[in-house]
Structures are given as C-alpha cells and as structure tokens.
Design an enzyme around this catalytic site. Structure first.
Site, PDB file in Angstrom:
ATOM      1  N   PHE A 166     -26.960 -32.870  11.583  1.00 31.97           N
ATOM      2  CA  PHE A 166     -27.929 -33.651  12.358  1.00 31.97           C
ATOM      3  C   PHE A 166     -28.217 -34.949  11.607  1.00 31.97           C
ATOM      4  O   PHE A 166     -28.831 -34.929  10.537  1.00 31.97           O
ATOM      5  CB  PHE A 166     -29.260 -32.907  12.518  1.00 31.97           C
ATOM      6  CG  PHE A 166     -29.174 -31.555  13.157  1.00 31.97           C
ATOM      7  CD1 PHE A 166     -28.250 -31.275  14.142  1.00 31.97           C
ATOM      8  CD2 PHE A 166     -30.049 -30.540  12.781  1.00 31.97           C
ATOM      9  CE1 PHE A 166     -28.177 -30.032  14.725  1.00 31.97           C
ATOM     10  CE2 PHE A 166     -29.990 -29.301  13.356  1.00 31.97           C
ATOM     11  CZ  PHE A 166     -29.051 -29.036  14.330  1.00 31.97           C
ATOM     12  N   GLY A 201     -27.901 -32.196   5.515  1.00 27.19           N
ATOM     13  CA  GLY A 201     -26.521 -32.185   5.992  1.00 27.19           C
ATOM     14  C   GLY A 201     -25.549 -32.695   4.947  1.00 27.19           C
ATOM     15  O   GLY A 201     -24.423 -32.203   4.838  1.00 27.19           O
ATOM     16  N   TYR A 244     -29.724 -31.131   8.230  1.00 22.43           N
ATOM     17  CA  TYR A 244     -30.428 -32.283   8.794  1.00 22.43           C
ATOM     18  C   TYR A 244     -30.559 -33.368   7.716  1.00 22.43           C
ATOM     19  O   TYR A 244     -31.096 -33.113   6.637  1.00 22.43           O
ATOM     20  CB  TYR A 244     -31.799 -31.830   9.284  1.00 22.43           C
ATOM     21  CG  TYR A 244     -32.585 -32.820  10.112  1.00 22.43           C
ATOM     22  CD1 TYR A 244     -32.101 -34.075  10.422  1.00 22.43           C
ATOM     23  CD2 TYR A 244     -33.842 -32.480  10.600  1.00 22.43           C
ATOM     24  CE1 TYR A 244     -32.831 -34.964  11.189  1.00 22.43           C
ATOM     25  CE2 TYR A 244     -34.593 -33.358  11.373  1.00 22.43           C
ATOM     26  CZ  TYR A 244     -34.085 -34.604  11.653  1.00 22.43           C
ATOM     27  OH  TYR A 244     -34.810 -35.483  12.414  1.00 22.43           O
ATOM     28  N   CYS A 245     -30.068 -34.582   7.993  1.00 22.33           N
ATOM     29  CA  CYS A 245     -30.229 -35.728   7.109  1.00 22.33           C
ATOM     30  C   CYS A 245     -29.662 -35.406   5.724  1.00 22.33           C
ATOM     31  O   CYS A 245     -28.493 -35.029   5.610  1.00 22.33           O
ATOM     32  CB  CYS A 245     -31.708 -36.128   7.057  1.00 22.33           C
ATOM     33  SG  CYS A 245     -32.033 -37.677   6.198  1.00 22.33           S
ATOM     34  N   LEU A 246     -30.445 -35.515   4.655  1.00 24.50           N
ATOM     35  CA  LEU A 246     -29.948 -35.181   3.320  1.00 24.50           C
ATOM     36  C   LEU A 246     -29.502 -33.732   3.244  1.00 24.50           C
ATOM     37  O   LEU A 246     -28.599 -33.392   2.463  1.00 24.50           O
ATOM     38  CB  LEU A 246     -31.026 -35.428   2.261  1.00 24.50           C
ATOM     39  CG  LEU A 246     -31.572 -36.841   2.100  1.00 24.50           C
ATOM     40  CD1 LEU A 246     -32.490 -36.908   0.894  1.00 24.50           C
ATOM     41  CD2 LEU A 246     -30.465 -37.841   1.968  1.00 24.50           C
TER      42      LEU A 246
END
Length: 579
Positions: free
Chosen positions: A337, A313, A309-311
């Site tokens: 994500f 990812g 998710y975000c960083l």
C-alpha cells in the site's frame, strides 16, 4: 589525550552545533539552501537568452493584466487571463471574480507563473537545486497570497460584515486554544471524541506475541469458514497501525475479517531516546520476521499472505527478498500500500534528502536519540502549506470556523517517533543511495535483490499521494521476477486513498496486471490500458486474495500456547497507547 579522543570531542562539538541550528531550521541545512540558490543565481546571470525570455514574459503579463484591468473597469466581465491550477482552491469562490479581488488574485497568479519560469529551465543548474529553489519560491509566494490577509480576502470580509467582527473573536479563541494545546502537548481540539479502544481500533482480537519492538494482534474471526492462508499486515512505524482499523464503518481490518480472512497486525513500539540504536535490520528481524514466525506457528504448514503500508511495505519487501534469497517459502503473496522500493522519484520529500541535509538531520537525531513527530509533521506541512497551513489559518482564525474532527484527523494527530540509527540508515541507504532498487542493500553481509521475489504482488498507489507518488510505487512492476504484478491506482491521497471503504462517495480506481513475459509499459502508457472502476478498491483486493488462496477451512485458534504464543491482552494492545 590521544588523537582519537580529540577527534571524538571535536565531532561531538560539531554535532551539538548542527543540532542547535537544526532546532531553528526544522532540521534543514542552511548550507544546502545557500548552495542551491547560489547554483541557480550564478547560472541565471550567465544566460542572457533566459533573461530576455523572462523579460518578455514579464511584459506580456503586464500587457495582459493592463488589458484585463481596463475591461474590468468598464464592467465588461472579461475572461480572466490566468487560471489557477486544478489543486489550487484558494480562488474558487465567486467573490474572487468581483472587483478589486479579481485584479488581486490575477496579479498573484501572474507572479506565480513568472517565478516558475524564473526558477526552472536555467541551463546548468543541478536538477535538485532547481527543484529546491522552485519549491522555496512557491513557499514564499504562498505566504503572501492575497487569500491569507483579511483585507484582501473577500470571503473573510463578507464573514466580518455578516457577523459584525465576531469571526475574529472566535478566531482568536481558536488560536489561543490551539496554542495552549500545543504548549501542553495535547491533541487538537475535538480529538477527545475519538479514543483508541473505545471508538477507534475496536475490532475484537488478542495480542498473542510481544517483544521489545512489536505487539502482534490476531483478530477474532466473524465467519464460520476462513481462507486457509492467513494475512499478516505490516503498517509503517511512522504511523500508528489503527489507520487500518479506524471506526467500525471504515476499518480495513473489520472488512477483511468479515470477508473470511484470518488477519494478523503488527503494532510497533513508539521509540524513545533509549531506543536510539534500533536498526533497519532490527525492524526486519524483530518486527516482520518475528511476526511471520508467530503466524507460521499459529497456522502451520500454510503460506502467508502479507501486506505492507508505506514504510511497512518497504521493510516487508526487504524481508520478502531476504526470505527468497534464503529459500524461505513461507510467503504466499506480497501486497504493498503506497510503498516505495525505488526512491529515484520519491517526490518533493527528496528536496530534504542530500548529503548536507542528512548530516544536519542525523546530528539533530543524534542529540535527541530519535526524530520527533513535530519535526516530521513540519516537513509534511511544508509540502502542502496551502492546504495544511494557510487554509487552516484563514478558515479557523480569520473566519472563526472550526473544522470538524473526524477519525482520520484524530489518528493523524496521534504521532510517533523514529529511532536515530534506523532512520539514518533508511534515509541514506534507501532515499539517498537507492540501494534496495539497485541491488546494493545488504542483509547479513550479503546483498538482496527484489527480483528474487517470485510470489504474486499486488501494489496500490494513490493518485494524489505527496508522500509516495504513485509513479514511484509503480516501479515495483519492473523490479521483481514475480509471476504476476497487479498495480492498482486509487483516487485520493496517501491516507485517504488507502482508507477507501465500500460506500465511500466519489471513489474510483484503475487496475491492470502484468504477468511474467508481458512487455513492460511505463506509468503514462499504463493509464491508457488499465481498467477503470467506480467505488472502493477493497473488494477487488479481497477477490485477488481469495483467488490466490487454496480454499476455506475452520478458523485457527487464538495463539499457540505450546509454541509460546498465548493471549497476552485484548486488542488494540498497549504499544498503541504509548505517547
């Protein structure tokens, strides 16, 4: 004293001065701001054609406003000449269509339009400087919007008449309460209803591994059979992981466990000044790779589905590319994500990323040892000042009404920090230089390449994401050699778009899969070919995971004592409670 010592002392002085200035500017470089405005102004004075265009626009708007005003005075109920942007909700109330407020808000919208023309399209201005000046103009205009002042806001006036001024008394109470909480570094009012481990992050599980950087949670199965391939989730360290395990009804973790997935979750340390030297590679090795090692021992001889998710990812993509380079085949798939791997179009956050800005921010972090959560929150608030700042001032302090706190808002107030070295590397290497997408990012003194990733990829973007614009997330489709890349665009923003549980009202998504050999289409063309669906995207992802798994099996044991992975404590663990 040798020259090296003198140089170190003078550099320390420069850093202290930058840090001192940075405290007052929120980490923004005055030099970068001055440079941007000088670039714009110096080019504007040298383009008489653009100046004539602006004069014509001004006279045209004045004429339209004069005609509109005259018709309003004659009670003709004319059609307003200016229409707010779809995302601008300040003037949606019918009261703004009555005199004199219709004239006020139309005049303001015309000023917005004129300044947009004035700050964009000036020949010769560097693109980033143009964006910075245009952004600054919007910030100043938003500050002076008629919706922000009691005497020019019909909704506030109506509330005042209805309550006899009680709204201002209630608003002052709200303001003083918020100020006191901010001084005492307490969470926002209403957060006390939500407590981690009681009604947030309550999906049953065990912490089965801990090092200095992470706790790894293994969740208790709720089905007799589970998919053979486990799922490891890597959240961003800019946020606490329990956004993916909020309340029972909107917990992604619970949903996945109930669908028969064996779920592991990383919970990151909330760093302090003592962790200032943690690096990006520490987050890869002691975070992602340490978790993969643990899952590989608990579910041996089985590839692992991974999601970031975000960083989280981004670092997962780095880890996956490194594993591919090193012929480590333990990953079955990668899900991202709202995670960027190419940062050339990273949205308005890029306004704060250039050499001058980074020098100031790095010196500020050097003095503290970390980037403080309040400084991060300030940057995000600037990006959406209409929604996050001024609308709140109007609603809570002028109208005297409190917004009800929900679990997502409570999570959003539970902030984290980022260590100096890691964040500096992240901003320079990824945001500023785009090293990962362009094949210059090094792991172990050798570059890694996203095209080496050859497992299926599922990428999720959010249509209203201001942090990771979906067009930027979309670029993973052309950066890898994966056998297939499925891209899904969900409605909502960076957080609310991801937390989109089944049954959530007004949710929809679009999805399309590009297989190896298919022609690449850009994001605009993708919108024309993607399938459109109503409802939550979670079931679609669950089916994708199941279709890329090899069947069902008995749920694995919790941990693996022989390999050193034993039950340390109950979920949600201890790192999540760090302030």
């Amino acid at each position: 004293m040798d020259e090296r010592s003198i140089g170190a002392e003078t550099k320390a002085i420069d850093r202290l001065i930058h840090a001192f200035i940075g405290y007052g500017t929120g980490g923004n470089s005055p030099a970068a701001i001055v440079q941007a405005y000088f670039d714009w102004a110096s080019h504007l004075v040298m383009v008489p054609g653009k100046q004539m265009e602006l004069q014509k626009n001004l006279f045209r708007n004045l004429s339209r406003f004069a005609v509109y005003s005259g018709r309003v005075m004659r009670n003709e109920n004319p059609e307003p000449p200016m229409t707010p942007l779809p995302q601008d909700y300040r003037f949606k109330n019918e009261a703004w269509q009555r005199f004199p407020f219709n004239l006020l808000h139309q005049s303001f919208l015309m000023q917005e339009q004129w300044w947009h023309y004035a700050t964009t399209g000036v020949p010769g201005v560097a693109k980033r400087n143009e964006e910075m000046v245009s952004f600054g103009a919007r910030q100043i205009l938003d500050m002076f919007s008629p919706s922000n002042f009691p005497l020019t806001n019909p909704e506030v006036l109506a509330k005042t008449m209805k309550t006899g001024g009680r709204n201002f008394i209630d608003g002052f109470k709200n303001w003083s309460q918020d100020l006191q909480r901010q001084i005492n570094k307490e969470p926002p009012a209403g957060s006390e209803k939500y407590q981690v481990g009681k009604n947030l992050a309550v999906t049953p599980g065990k912490v089965i591994f801990r090092n200095h950087l992470i706790e790894l949670i293994q969740y208790t199965p709720t089905t007799e059979k589970v998919q053979k391939e486990p799922l490891l989730i890597v959240p961003a360290w800019i946020m606490k992981y329990y956004i993916l395990d909020l309340s029972e009804q909107n917990s992604m973790v619970k949903y996945l466990v109930d669908q028969g997935h064996t779920v592991f979750m990383i919970s990151w340390l909330n760093p302090t000044s003592q962790d200032r030297n943690l690096s990006m590679d520490d987050y890869r090795k002691h975070g992602v790779m340490a978790a993969i090692d643990a899952v590989s021992h608990i579910v041996p001889d089985t590839p692992i589905h991974t999601a970031g998710y975000c960083l989280g990812g981004t670092i997962l993509s780095i880890a996956a590319a490194t594993m591919a380079r090193d012929n480590d085949n333990r990953i079955a798939s990668v899900t991202l994500f709202a995670a960027q791997t190419d940062f050339t179009e990273a949205g308005e956050l890029m306004l704060f990323i250039n050499e001058s800005q980074l020098t100031f921010l790095e010196d500020l972090m050097w003095e503290q040892g970390y980037l403080d959560s309040e400084q991060m929150a300030g940057a995000f608030m600037m990006l959406r000042s209409k929604d996050l700042l001024y609308s709140r001032i109007v609603h809570e302090y002028m109208m005297g009404e409190r917004n009800g706190m929900n679990d997502l808002m409570s999570w959003n107030a539970d902030t984290t920090r980022m260590p100096y070295r890691m964040h500096s590397q992240y901003l320079r290497s990824l945001f500023l230089n785009n090293d990962l997408a362009e094949g210059r990012f090094e792991v172990g003194a050798n570059p890694i390449f996203l095209r080496d990733i050859r497992v299926p990829i599922f990428a999720v973007g959010a249509s209203k994401d201001h942090v990771a614009p979906w067009q930027s997330v979309f670029k993973i489709r052309r950066l890898t050699s994966a056998p297939e890349v499925t891209f899904l665009l969900t409605s909502g923003g960076h957080n609310a778009g991801i937390i989109s549980e089944p049954g959530h009202a007004r949710r929809s998504y679009m999805v399309n899969t590009r297989k190896r050999g298919d022609k690449y289409v850009g994001p605009d063309a993708w919108l024309e070919v993607a399938e459109k669906h109503e409802g939550s995207w979670w079931p679609h992802w669950h089916e994708w995971l199941r279709n890329h798994s090899s069947g069902e099996t008995t749920a694995p044991a919790m941990g693996n004592v022989e390999a050193g992975y034993h039950e340390i404590c109950d979920a949600p663990g201890t790192y999540i409670l760090q302030k």
